[in-house]
Scaffold this active site. Sequence first.
Site, PDB file in Angstrom:
ATOM      1  N   LYS A  65      -2.480  63.470 -12.068  1.00 17.05           N
ATOM      2  CA  LYS A  65      -2.931  62.195 -12.627  1.00 17.05           C
ATOM      3  C   LYS A  65      -4.421  62.157 -13.091  1.00 17.05           C
ATOM      4  CE  LYS A  65      -0.185  60.030  -8.757  1.00 17.05           C
ATOM      5  NZ  LYS A  65      -0.530  59.234  -7.705  1.00 17.05           N
ATOM      6  N   TYR A  86       7.697  54.347 -13.174  1.00 17.43           N
ATOM      7  CA  TYR A  86       7.267  53.650 -11.940  1.00 17.43           C
ATOM      8  C   TYR A  86       8.239  52.272 -11.770  1.00 17.43           C
ATOM      9  CZ  TYR A  86       3.705  57.042 -11.226  1.00 17.43           C
ATOM     10  OH  TYR A  86       3.095  58.136 -11.253  1.00 17.43           O
ATOM     11  N   ASN A 145      -4.973  59.782  -6.118  1.00 18.49           N
ATOM     12  CA  ASN A 145      -4.928  61.005  -5.310  1.00 18.49           C
ATOM     13  C   ASN A 145      -4.430  62.408  -6.135  1.00 18.49           C
ATOM     14  OD1 ASN A 145      -2.258  60.434  -6.012  1.00 18.49           O
ATOM     15  ND2 ASN A 145      -1.609  59.524  -4.015  1.00 18.49           N
ATOM     16  N   HIS A 155       1.424  63.667  -8.457  1.00 20.21           N
ATOM     17  CA  HIS A 155       2.610  62.893  -8.081  1.00 20.21           C
ATOM     18  C   HIS A 155       3.518  64.157  -8.073  1.00 20.21           C
ATOM     19  CE1 HIS A 155       6.327  60.483  -8.626  1.00 20.21           C
ATOM     20  NE2 HIS A 155       6.565  61.574  -9.241  1.00 20.21           N
ATOM     21  N   GLU A 201      13.440  62.514 -12.881  1.00 24.71           N
ATOM     22  CA  GLU A 201      11.957  62.524 -13.353  1.00 24.71           C
ATOM     23  C   GLU A 201      11.753  63.587 -14.495  1.00 24.71           C
ATOM     24  OE1 GLU A 201       9.599  62.555  -9.847  1.00 24.71           O
ATOM     25  OE2 GLU A 201       9.945  60.417  -9.430  1.00 24.71           O
TER      26      GLU A 201
END
Length: 140
Positions: free
Chosen positions: A11, A51, A114, A117, A128
């Site tokens: 990320k 998302y 965080n 993913h 994905e």
Amino acid sequence: MAVERTLSILKPDATRRNLTGKINAVFEEHGLRIVAQKRIQLTPATAGAFYAVHKERPFYNDLVSFMISGPVVVQVLEGENAVAKNRDVMGATDPKKAEAHTIRAKFAESIEANSVHGSDSLENAKNEIAFFFAGTEILP
């Protein structure tokens, strides 16, 4: 045990802090091979589509905004039980609850930022991966 593939995204908080190599080393130390990888800048449309499953949730807009805030590294990891192994290696979404050896415990800034993913099921991993990669881009 089955050899699987799963999607991983490093990320914006991780790429901003130049952690790509350190995080990839953790994957590789745990037996996950990187068989496809590219650094991209997500657009609002792309992040929103990826998302979309979270569209009705209160954090959706913040998630999309965060994911377009800087470049990300999308990659395909391959290995024995790759989906579950990646989930274990990443650690709990909340880095305060993540085990000390996990990526999120080591590198995450917050529950939102965080660092990584990972696909949560084999079916989602296939979807994905196909979202970001053509089959010809995955090189075992």
